[in-house]
Design a protein around this motif. Structure first.
Motif, PDB file in Angstrom:
ATOM      1  N   LEU A  26       0.634  -1.287   0.143  1.00  0.00           N
ATOM      2  CA  LEU A  26       0.101   0.154   0.013  1.00  0.00           C
ATOM      3  C   LEU A  26       0.981   1.077  -0.110  1.00  0.00           C
ATOM      4  CD1 LEU A  26      -2.777  -1.029   2.444  1.00  0.00           C
ATOM      5  CD2 LEU A  26      -3.068  -0.530  -0.087  1.00  0.00           C
ATOM      6  N   THR A  27       1.873   1.321   0.635  1.00  0.00           N
ATOM      7  CA  THR A  27       2.712   2.554   0.994  1.00  0.00           C
ATOM      8  C   THR A  27       4.014   2.552   0.009  1.00  0.00           C
ATOM      9  OG1 THR A  27       3.872   1.402   2.619  1.00  0.00           O
ATOM     10  CG2 THR A  27       2.148   2.530   3.295  1.00  0.00           C
ATOM     11  N   ARG A  28       4.392   1.548  -0.385  1.00  0.00           N
ATOM     12  CA  ARG A  28       5.586   1.635  -1.449  1.00  0.00           C
ATOM     13  C   ARG A  28       5.366   1.350  -3.016  1.00  0.00           C
ATOM     14  NH1 ARG A  28      10.559  -1.234   1.633  1.00  0.00           N
ATOM     15  NH2 ARG A  28      10.613   0.013   3.673  1.00  0.00           N
ATOM     16  N   TYR A  29       4.260   0.969  -3.374  1.00  0.00           N
ATOM     17  CA  TYR A  29       4.092   0.738  -4.612  1.00  0.00           C
ATOM     18  C   TYR A  29       3.920   1.948  -5.534  1.00  0.00           C
ATOM     19  CZ  TYR A  29       2.214  -1.188  -8.941  1.00  0.00           C
ATOM     20  OH  TYR A  29       1.762  -1.475 -10.333  1.00  0.00           O
ATOM     21  N   ASP A  30       4.679   2.207  -6.608  1.00  0.00           N
ATOM     22  CA  ASP A  30       4.712   3.235  -7.300  1.00  0.00           C
ATOM     23  C   ASP A  30       4.889   2.891  -8.903  1.00  0.00           C
ATOM     24  OD1 ASP A  30       4.500   5.413  -5.263  1.00  0.00           O
ATOM     25  OD2 ASP A  30       6.544   5.045  -4.838  1.00  0.00           O
ATOM     26  N   GLU A  31       4.479   3.578  -9.767  1.00  0.00           N
ATOM     27  CA  GLU A  31       4.459   3.198 -11.174  1.00  0.00           C
ATOM     28  C   GLU A  31       6.091   3.579 -11.369  1.00  0.00           C
ATOM     29  OE1 GLU A  31       2.744   2.419 -13.277  1.00  0.00           O
ATOM     30  OE2 GLU A  31       0.715   2.275 -12.470  1.00  0.00           O
ATOM     31  N   PRO A  32       6.631   2.665 -12.132  1.00  0.00           N
ATOM     32  CA  PRO A  32       8.131   3.041 -12.554  1.00  0.00           C
ATOM     33  C   PRO A  32       8.457   4.137 -13.184  1.00  0.00           C
ATOM     34  CG  PRO A  32       7.093   1.203 -13.773  1.00  0.00           C
ATOM     35  CD  PRO A  32       6.043   1.606 -12.999  1.00  0.00           C
ATOM     36  N   GLU A  33       9.556   4.885 -12.719  1.00  0.00           N
ATOM     37  CA  GLU A  33       9.880   6.118 -13.523  1.00  0.00           C
ATOM     38  C   GLU A  33      11.058   5.846 -14.350  1.00  0.00           C
ATOM     39  OE1 GLU A  33      10.762   8.854 -10.209  1.00  0.00           O
ATOM     40  OE2 GLU A  33       8.675   8.834  -9.329  1.00  0.00           O
ATOM     41  N   TYR A  34      10.912   6.431 -15.546  1.00  0.00           N
ATOM     42  CA  TYR A  34      12.049   6.174 -16.453  1.00  0.00           C
ATOM     43  C   TYR A  34      12.595   7.529 -16.951  1.00  0.00           C
ATOM     44  CZ  TYR A  34       9.670   1.882 -16.928  1.00  0.00           C
ATOM     45  OH  TYR A  34       9.320   0.416 -16.923  1.00  0.00           O
TER      46      TYR A  34
END
Length: 377
Positions: A343-351
């Motif tokens: 819940l707290t660490r899932y982010d869309e990958p940044e490129y």
């Protein structure tokens, strides 16, 4: 250290071997000295809690008492029962002592101060600690006596049941740290608690796991109140009953080396290892190894404190605690912690990308070239 021996003109293979041997000796000799001193400290703590004096005759304040005891057992005759399996009887204490030393190969005392900084250090610890049951089981079986054999069966069931809980607790720590490397786990605890506390113990999800880990550490090392493997009223002295001289001493050395190992794991996994308790610049002036030793001694004091104050469990209570309380609790916290992190660490990958006509192309500097709309294919 390998480069130092190579600079002396030594072959690279021999330089690595000699450097590794020196590293082993730099850990083994201080560890044996520490074992002698903590046996003395153990007896002093028990005596203070029971309003006695403890060792006070041999050396200043009785500090040489452990060395005198060691010399006594070294000079005694080793007696092997006539009905015992002599080979396994002799091999059992050697295995117990050796396995207790092997685990220290991956323990980091400070940043970079570790014999082998492997990426799977935590798995190595779990694997090595699982082997210690063999020495106890072999000792009980080879003695060819019913009391040591009963003790060996108790030890096998006890150590396995609590290692299962310890395994799931380690999973919780690995989920938070994202690595099995012990040095990286310590660094992940820097400023973990609200940005100024170094340690996972400040975490509301990991603090209960530390409590379970500490109690499981007592059971794993057969300390009171879980010393059912050598309950004097039932088993005389457990799997050590038929042992004497240096064979008996090797069991004691291995047992206390394991106790120090569990104290150091409490320090590394939950209390910031060599980091100071608070992430405050002046505290970092103290060498990291001093913080590590102070925290490890604190946990050893807690081990002795429990031994002097808590009555022994019955065997059915011991097993019920391991299988019906700690195992479900550790499983529940694995689910809670993994869910919280999702819940707290899932982010869309940044490129790091720039628009390009050819989508997905990677340049020599590692930059990913995006498509015309700035999206990867």
């Amino acid at each position: 250290m390998t480069d130092f021996f190579i600079s002396l003109g030594m072959d690279a293979t021999w330089a690595f071997f000699v450097a590794s041997l020196c590293g082993v000796l730099l850990i083994a000799f201080p560890l044996m000295l520490a074992v002698a001193l903590i046996i003395y400290t153990d007896r002093k703590i028990w005596a203070a809690i029971n309003l006695r004096r403890g060792p006070n005759v041999v050396g200043p304040f009785g500090i040489l008492q452990s060395f005198a005891d060691g010399l006594k057992v070294f000079l005694q005759e080793t007696i092997i029962p006539s009905a015992a399996n002599k080979g396994i009887f002799i091999l059992a204490p050697i295995i117990t002592f050796t396995v207790a030393l092997l685990a220290w190969a991956v323990i980091p005392f400070d940043a970079g101060v570790v014999l082998s900084d492997i990426n799977v250090g935590l798995l190595y610890i779990l694997a090595i600690s699982s082997l210690s049951v063999y020495g106890v089981t072999m000792a009980g079986w080879a003695s060819n006596s019913k009391y040591p054999f009963f003790s060996a069966m108790r030890a096998a069931a006890q150590m396995i049941s609590y290692e299962v809980s310890i395994g799931f607790i380690l999973v919780c720590v690995v989920l938070y740290a994202g690595t099995f490397n012990l040095s990286a786990i310590v660094e992940a605890q820097r400023g973990h608690g609200l940005g100024f506390v170094n340690g996972y113990y400040f975490n509301l999800l990991l603090f209960p796991m530390w409590v379970v880990f500490f109690i499981s550490s007592l059971a794993e090392t057969q300390r009171v109140p879980f010393d059912l493997t050598e309950a004097e009223s039932e088993l005389v002295a457990g799997y050590q009953t038929e042992y004497s001289s240096m064979a008996f001493a090797l069991f004691w050395l291995g047992e206390y080396a394991n106790i120090l190992l569990m104290c150091s794991l409490n320090t590394l996994l939950f209390f910031g290892g060599w980091l100071p308790p608070v992430d405050w610049a002046p505290l970092y002036w103290v060498p990291g190894i001093i913080w590590f030793l102070l925290k490890t001694f604190f946990f050893f004091f807690m081990f002795s404190w429990v031994m002097a104050t808590v009555p022994r469990y019955r065997y059915d209570q011991l097993m019920r605690l391991g299988w019906k309380v700690f195992l479900p609790m550790s499983l529940i916290f694995v689910v809670l912690i993994s869910g919280w992190l999702m819940l707290t660490r899932y982010d869309e990958p940044e490129y790091d990308c720039v628009p390009a006509s050819t989508a997905g192309t990677v340049t020599t500097d590692g930059t990913v070239l995006c498509g015309p709309e700035g999206n990867l294919p």
